[in-house]
Design an enzyme around this catalytic site. Structure first.
Site, PDB file in Angstrom:
ATOM      1  N   ASP A 176      34.067  42.587  40.714  1.00  0.00           N
ATOM      2  CA  ASP A 176      35.457  42.232  40.982  1.00  0.00           C
ATOM      3  C   ASP A 176      36.342  42.911  39.943  1.00  0.00           C
ATOM      4  O   ASP A 176      36.298  42.555  38.763  1.00  0.00           O
ATOM      5  CB  ASP A 176      35.626  40.717  40.917  1.00  0.00           C
ATOM      6  N   CYS A 194      35.997  39.284  50.491  1.00  0.00           N
ATOM      7  CA  CYS A 194      35.948  38.946  49.070  1.00  0.00           C
ATOM      8  C   CYS A 194      36.692  37.630  48.896  1.00  0.00           C
ATOM      9  O   CYS A 194      36.890  36.898  49.866  1.00  0.00           O
ATOM     10  CB  CYS A 194      36.503  40.073  48.198  1.00  0.00           C
ATOM     11  N   ARG A 210      38.703  44.071  46.436  1.00  0.00           N
ATOM     12  CA  ARG A 210      37.458  44.648  46.942  1.00  0.00           C
ATOM     13  C   ARG A 210      37.423  44.828  48.449  1.00  0.00           C
ATOM     14  O   ARG A 210      37.076  45.905  48.943  1.00  0.00           O
ATOM     15  CB  ARG A 210      36.259  43.801  46.499  1.00  0.00           C
TER      16      ARG A 210
END
Length: 153
Positions: free
Chosen positions: A125, A10, A16
């Site tokens: 996100d 990420c 994440r």
């Protein structure tokens, strides 16, 4: 066949991708698979930082401890060290592709491409979107981890 080596990517490697790493480690362990699993970020914002406390708390809800993970940035060697590199969203995928060196052997794709019916979808996100978003992110990365076990075992 080469043992799968999976890298989850990420932006900052605190929300994440640590959740994806934790979900994948747990899914592989349940299936009795000894795979190399790691995560990183495309940016250097959180190098050596622990995951976001909300990510740690979300994973802990499912009995998974990611508190010992530390952020790192994607490096050129990752493209030959790993068999698969999974971006969490389209911007991360562009960032990964932009630094992909000649001779790279890793397959690069979006993580949700492994989930039938979710191909092309981004992992949201949760950093700015509130507590409930962490749960949604967990559901997505867990679904992808289970799909990877089925596809790569």
């Amino acid at each position: 066949m080469t043992k799968p080596a999976l890298l989850f990517v990420c932006l900052g490697n605190i929300c994440r991708s640590p959740l994806a790493e934790g979900a994948m480690r747990a899914a592989a362990e349940r299936a009795g698979l000894d795979w190399h699993i790691d995560s990183c970020g495309t940016a250097a914002y959180h190098v050596r930082s622990p995951p976001d406390p909300r990510s740690v708390e979300t994973a802990a809800t499912y009995g998974i401890d990611i508190s010992g993970l530390r952020g790192r940035q994607l490096v050129v060697e990752d493209f030959t060290r790993f068999t698969h590199i999974f971006g969490m969203d389209h911007q991360n995928l562009r960032n990964i592709t932009a630094v992909r060196p000649n001779g790279a052997t890793a397959l690069v794709s979006l993580l949700m491409d492994v989930v039938p019916g979710r191909e092309g979808a981004a992992i949201a996100d949760p950093y700015y979107d509130g507590e409930d978003q962490f749960e949604e992110t967990w559901e997505d990365v867990s679904m992808a981890a289970e799909a990877l076990v089925e596809q790569l075992r």
